[in-house]
Design an enzyme around this catalytic site. Structure first.
Site, PDB file in Angstrom:
ATOM      1  N   LEU A   1       0.867  -1.166   0.000  1.00 56.62           N
ATOM      2  CA  LEU A   1       0.000   0.000   0.000  1.00 56.62           C
ATOM      3  C   LEU A   1       0.909   1.223   0.000  1.00 56.62           C
ATOM      4  O   LEU A   1       1.926   1.240   0.695  1.00 56.62           O
ATOM      5  CB  LEU A   1      -0.903   0.027   1.244  1.00 56.62           C
ATOM      6  N   ASP A   2       0.549   2.252  -0.761  1.00 59.28           N
ATOM      7  CA  ASP A   2       1.332   3.478  -0.745  1.00 59.28           C
ATOM      8  C   ASP A   2       1.432   4.009   0.675  1.00 59.28           C
ATOM      9  O   ASP A   2       0.542   3.770   1.498  1.00 59.28           O
ATOM     10  CB  ASP A   2       0.673   4.554  -1.616  1.00 59.28           C
ATOM     11  N   ALA A   3       2.477   4.782   0.937  1.00 56.61           N
ATOM     12  CA  ALA A   3       2.666   5.344   2.271  1.00 56.61           C
ATOM     13  C   ALA A   3       1.449   6.168   2.697  1.00 56.61           C
ATOM     14  O   ALA A   3       1.030   6.124   3.858  1.00 56.61           O
ATOM     15  CB  ALA A   3       3.935   6.199   2.315  1.00 56.61           C
TER      16      ALA A   3
END
Length: 257
Positions: free
Chosen positions: A113-115
């Protein structure tokens, strides 16, 4: 099939294996066997004395796989924003290690998951399962809730399902629906099986509604539920069974066909 008959002293009694795996009490497991609800390596077993090898035999109850390998660990994390999907970030940013300290196994994340994206992330030491869950060819879906700029129309939802053209090729949502609008923003639910990087953000930007906030609520059969951000828990017996069932159907073992 390597299940043994009652006269064979090798292996472990099937009802004991099932009870140890958390399926139910031994007496209830015996009832399941007698009722024909238990299969070993794809074959129904109804004899109570049956012994199996938990290390090699595949067991399911009512079609749901049972985890017999106690060395495998399956964790659900509600990843907060600001945390990178890595066990060690070379840039020193907050990573996933802080959420795995209570488990002795070396765990790693299934996909990313993106930051700036929060939500459901699976951590495990089961490489075979991780491959099936992460690879888009197996079609495991993920459900995202995106808060986006602007008022999304029904036409935009239809376009997301029909497909949009991105720089790395066309992409279509498996499902999309508008959950509501408030002020100058909308809530959109997207279901995808794509594993492409930042795919939801890029799709919504392409249709003119940049993402303000993004959370993944579901991953395959797993639901985030009420798990708070920054908390991790082991999967339940039912959840583990659902994941293992997907893995076995996707990667059949030729020995047990």
């Amino acid at each position: 099939m390597s299940a043994q008959n009652p006269a064979d002293a090798e292996g472990v009694r099937l009802q004991k294996v099932l009870a140890n795996a958390g399926v139910a009490s031994r007496r209830v497991c015996e009832q399941y066997i007698v009722e024909g609800r238990v299969r070993v390596n794809g074959q129904v077993v109804t004899e109570l004395g049956t012994r199996i090898d938990p290390a090699s035999d595949l067991v399911d109850v009512d079609g749901t796989a049972i985890q017999l390998d106690a060395t495998k660990r399956y964790i659900m994390l509600n990843k907060p924003t600001g945390v990178v999907s890595s066990m060690k970030d070379e840039q020193g940013r907050p990573d996933l290690r802080r959420y795995t300290r209570e488990w002795p196994e070396r765990l790693y994340n299934v996909g990313r998951l993106d930051a700036e994206t929060s939500g459901l992330l699976v951590l495990t030491n089961d490489g075979d399962l991780a491959h099936v869950l992460a690879h888009p060819s197996f079609g495991v879906t993920k459900v995202y809730i995106a808060k986006v700029d602007g008022r999304v129309t029904a036409q935009t939802i239809a376009r997301l399902v029909k497909g949009v053209e991105l720089e790395d090729g066309p992409i279509a949502a498996d499902k999309a629906r508008l959950l509501g609008t408030e002020g100058g923003t909308s809530l959109v639910e997207l279901t995808l099986h794509s594993g492409r990087n930042r795919i939801v953000r890029r799709m919504m930007a392409e249709v003119g509604h940049p993402v303000v906030d993004l959370v993944r609520r579901q991953f395959g059969p797993l639901h985030l539920g009420t798990l708070p951000a920054g908390r991790a828990r082991e999967l339940t017996t039912v959840e583990r069974g659902a994941l293992l069932t997907i893995a076995r159907r996707s990667t059949p073992d030729p020995e047990h066909d």
